[in-house]
Design an enzyme around this catalytic site. Structure first.
Site, short mmCIF file in Angstrom:
data_model
loop_
_atom_site.label_atom_id
_atom_site.label_comp_id
_atom_site.label_asym_id
_atom_site.label_seq_id
_atom_site.Cartn_x
_atom_site.Cartn_y
_atom_site.Cartn_z
N SER A 134 0.84 -1.19 0.00
CA SER A 134 0.00 0.00 0.00
C SER A 134 0.87 1.24 0.00
O SER A 134 2.02 1.20 0.48
CB SER A 134 -0.90 0.01 1.24
OG SER A 134 -1.56 1.25 1.39
N TYR A 148 -2.10 -0.83 10.41
CA TYR A 148 -2.25 -1.14 8.99
C TYR A 148 -1.00 -0.75 8.22
O TYR A 148 -0.45 -1.56 7.45
CB TYR A 148 -3.47 -0.41 8.42
CG TYR A 148 -3.65 -0.62 6.93
CD1 TYR A 148 -4.28 -1.76 6.46
CD2 TYR A 148 -3.19 0.32 6.02
CE1 TYR A 148 -4.44 -1.96 5.09
CE2 TYR A 148 -3.35 0.13 4.66
CZ TYR A 148 -3.97 -1.01 4.19
OH TYR A 148 -4.13 -1.20 2.84
#
Length: 241
Positions: A134, A148
């Site tokens: 990401s 995350y």
């Protein structure tokens, strides 16, 4: 045409990637927990698509699913480690169970897939491992995004290690760092330049086809923003988030 194993294929990036690959003639093994969604997607896509229900937090089940897909498709060319989970909470606010769940899916679950795929690829001396990290991996993000972003940074680091080890071999390792692409996972994100799902996934597939090493996708505007996020002061990151 190739054969692909895609985890997290029941929705979002995984489902759209499966559609685009199947529509161009590739064989696709769909993997996720939500069996009904996988079966509906397989029925939509037709020939060359198989369903492999699996919870990526169960290592033995992951290994069985990947080996089953490998046998069914006569040898997997590409394994896409895509299954992931958002959520989590601010560290130290009583939400440790949620943060552990993010780690179990995004990192521990990813490692199980990587181990199973690499065992197959090493035995053959060829293959292509794709890790869906990401843009959040380029900088530790504050608040509820902390766990995350940490898991996605760890996944990117594993990719770097494997590329260094396997340089010059016929086993490729691609790390994709998608920017904000419109999916169920980030539908509530207040981001002014959200990329459409079809365009975002098309950029991911193009990078996979090119056997890119480590790349932010799509290029605009996320590569420039990725560089900015790396260098701006923490107080500005906090304000942005």
């Amino acid at each position: 045409m190739g054969s692909y194993f895609i985890s997290g294929a029941s929705s979002g990036l995984g489902a759209e990637m499966s559609r685009q690959l199947a529509n161009r003639g590739d064989a696709v093994a769909l993997a996720a927990r939500r069996t009904e969604r996988l079966e509906a997607l397989a029925a939509e896509l037709g020939v060359g698509v198989t369903v492999h229900p699996v919870d990526v937090t169960e290592p033995e089940a992951v290994e069985r699913a990947i080996r089953d897909a490998d046998r069914t498709h006569g040898g997997l060319d590409v394994v896409v480690v895509n299954a992931g989970r958002g959520g989590g909470g601010r560290i130290g606010t009583g939400r440790s169970a949620e943060n552990r769940a993010v780690i179990e899916t995004n990192l521990t679950g990813a490692l199980g897939q990587i181990e199973a795929a690499m065992e197959i690829f090493r035995s053959r001396g060829r293959g292509h491992l794709v890790l869906v990290s990401s843009l959040a991996s380029v900088r530790g993000l504050p608040g509820s995004a902390a766990t995350y972003s940490a898991t996605k940074a760890a996944l990117a680091s594993i990719g770097q290690s494997l590329r260094a080890e396997l340089a010059g071999s016929d086993i490729a390792v691609t790390t994709l760092r998608p920017g904000y692409i419109r999916t169920e996972l980030n539908r509530r994100a207040a981001v002014p330049y959200m990329t459409g799902l079809e365009d975002g996934v098309a950029a991911m597939i193009a990078a996979m086809d090119a056997r890119a090493g480590d790349v932010v996708v799509p290029a605009w505007p996320w590569r420039a923003l990725g560089w900015i996020v790396r260098v701006v002061p923490s107080r500005l990151i906090r304000r942005f988030m």
